[in-house]
Design an enzyme around this catalytic site. Structure first.
Site, PDB file in Angstrom:
ATOM      1  N   HIS A   6       0.853  -1.196   0.000  1.00 60.62           N
ATOM      2  CA  HIS A   6       0.000   0.000   0.000  1.00 60.62           C
ATOM      3  C   HIS A   6       0.889   1.247   0.000  1.00 60.62           C
ATOM      4  CE1 HIS A   6      -2.813   3.088   1.230  1.00 60.62           C
ATOM      5  NE2 HIS A   6      -3.775   2.283   0.807  1.00 60.62           N
ATOM      6  N   GLU A  43      -4.256   1.871  -6.940  1.00 63.55           N
ATOM      7  CA  GLU A  43      -4.713   2.939  -6.050  1.00 63.55           C
ATOM      8  C   GLU A  43      -3.821   4.162  -6.248  1.00 63.55           C
ATOM      9  OE1 GLU A  43      -6.898   0.827  -2.535  1.00 63.55           O
ATOM     10  OE2 GLU A  43      -4.842   1.241  -1.977  1.00 63.55           O
TER      11      GLU A  43
HETATM   12  P1  13P Z   1     -10.086   5.651   0.776  1.00 66.85           P
HETATM   13  O1  13P Z   1     -11.194   4.838   0.181  1.00 66.85           O
HETATM   14  O2  13P Z   1     -10.407   6.110   2.176  1.00 66.85           O
HETATM   15  O3  13P Z   1      -9.628   6.759  -0.120  1.00 66.85           O
HETATM   16  O4  13P Z   1      -8.837   4.657   0.957  1.00 66.85           O
HETATM   17  C1  13P Z   1      -8.495   3.828  -0.099  1.00 66.85           C
HETATM   18  C2  13P Z   1      -7.405   2.912   0.285  1.00 66.85           C
HETATM   19  O5  13P Z   1      -6.284   3.321   0.536  1.00 66.85           O
HETATM   20  C3  13P Z   1      -7.722   1.480   0.379  1.00 66.85           C
HETATM   21  O6  13P Z   1      -6.552   0.749   0.520  1.00 66.85           O
END
Ligand code: 13P
Length: 253
Positions: free
Chosen positions: A98, A170
């Site tokens: 992440h 992401e």
């Molecule tokens: P948010 O949905 O709060 O933006 O976070 C996304 C995330 O980092 C999931 O791993």
């Protein structure tokens, strides 16, 4: 159509009582089966792993994960948790790479590669997160950057191993309180690039970053997207249940 993976990481939130309430509510709502075409998953803090496993039960249709795990099986690594330990606590999924871990805790392409291998070695599903910064996006390098992150973490895997990996794209600029929701138009090219390389070869290609109840259906409509990885919107159970409904409707369409 591929199964839609819809899950949440709680990041560093929730007491055990809050974890129990959320997981118990989900268990009661699902009553033993996931919506058709949808694979739910939840990734609590380490402290709540066994609690959530206990509440969901052994045969739950909801997969349980951890937000990180070390690449070694055991040893002198103070503060770390290994994949066998996570498995012993009931986890089936290991989140890896992440952006918050890359930024604050020294995660690199090489450590993500070692962790993907460790998860696969022990029969857990690696959930590999990739994503570029705003600067990289502005320079027009998003697709090349995320392909490089993915290729580095997945280097050396055979097709059978790759088929057990889930990738979550992401973009850093879209995550969390400081992020802004990505538009569908901004995501088409990155997913086209990921799809060309990984569509049909991995277990899932998920989108994450400011997913909410207004954009979820549109995000699921992007070509090659096979799921959503959600933070804030899913931390309240009602939000997560609504996302499951949206995904179920998409799967049925
Ligand atoms: P948010 O949905 O709060 O933006 O976070 C996304 C995330 O980092 C999931 O791993």
């Amino acid at each position: 159509m591929s199964t839609l993976w819809v899950g949440t990481s709680w990041k560093m939130t929730k007491t055990l009582a809050e974890a129990e309430e959320w997981a118990g509510g989900l268990r009661d709502h699902l009553a033993g089966s996931a919506p058709a075409g949808v694979q739910p998953f939840v990734i609590p803090s380490f402290t709540a792993t066994t609690t959530v496993r206990g509440v969901l039960g052994e045969d739950s249709p909801v997969l349980l994960g951890v937000q990180n795990a070390h690449w070694e099986d055991a040893g002198a690594w103070t503060g770390e948790v290994s994949v066998p330990q996570a498995k012993d606590a009931g986890a089936q999924v290991v989140e890896i790479g992440h952006s918050e871990r890359r930024e604050h805790f020294g995660e690199t392409v090489e450590t993500t590669r070692l962790k993907v291998a460790a998860a696969l070695r022990h029969g857990l599903t690696p959930l590999l997160c990739i994503g570029e910064s705003a600067e990289v996006k502005e320079s027009g390098g998003s697709s090349a950057f995320i392909l490089e992150q993915a290729a580095g973490a997945l280097a050396g895997l055979g097709e059978e191993e790759l088929a057990r990996v889930v990738i979550a794209y992401e973009p850093i600029w879209a995550i969390g309180e400081k992020g802004r929701p990505a538009t569908v138009a901004e995501l088409v090219d990155p997913f086209a690039a990921l799809g060309e390389e990984y569509s049909g070869r991995v277990a899932g290609l998920l989108y994450g970053g400011s997913v909410n109840l207004d954009n979820a259906a549109d995000l699921l409509g992007i070509e090659h997207v096979t799921g959503l990885f959600v933070g804030r919107t899913a931390w309240k159970l009602e939000g997560y249940l609504e996302l499951l409904r949206i995904a179920a409707a998409h799967a049925a369409a």
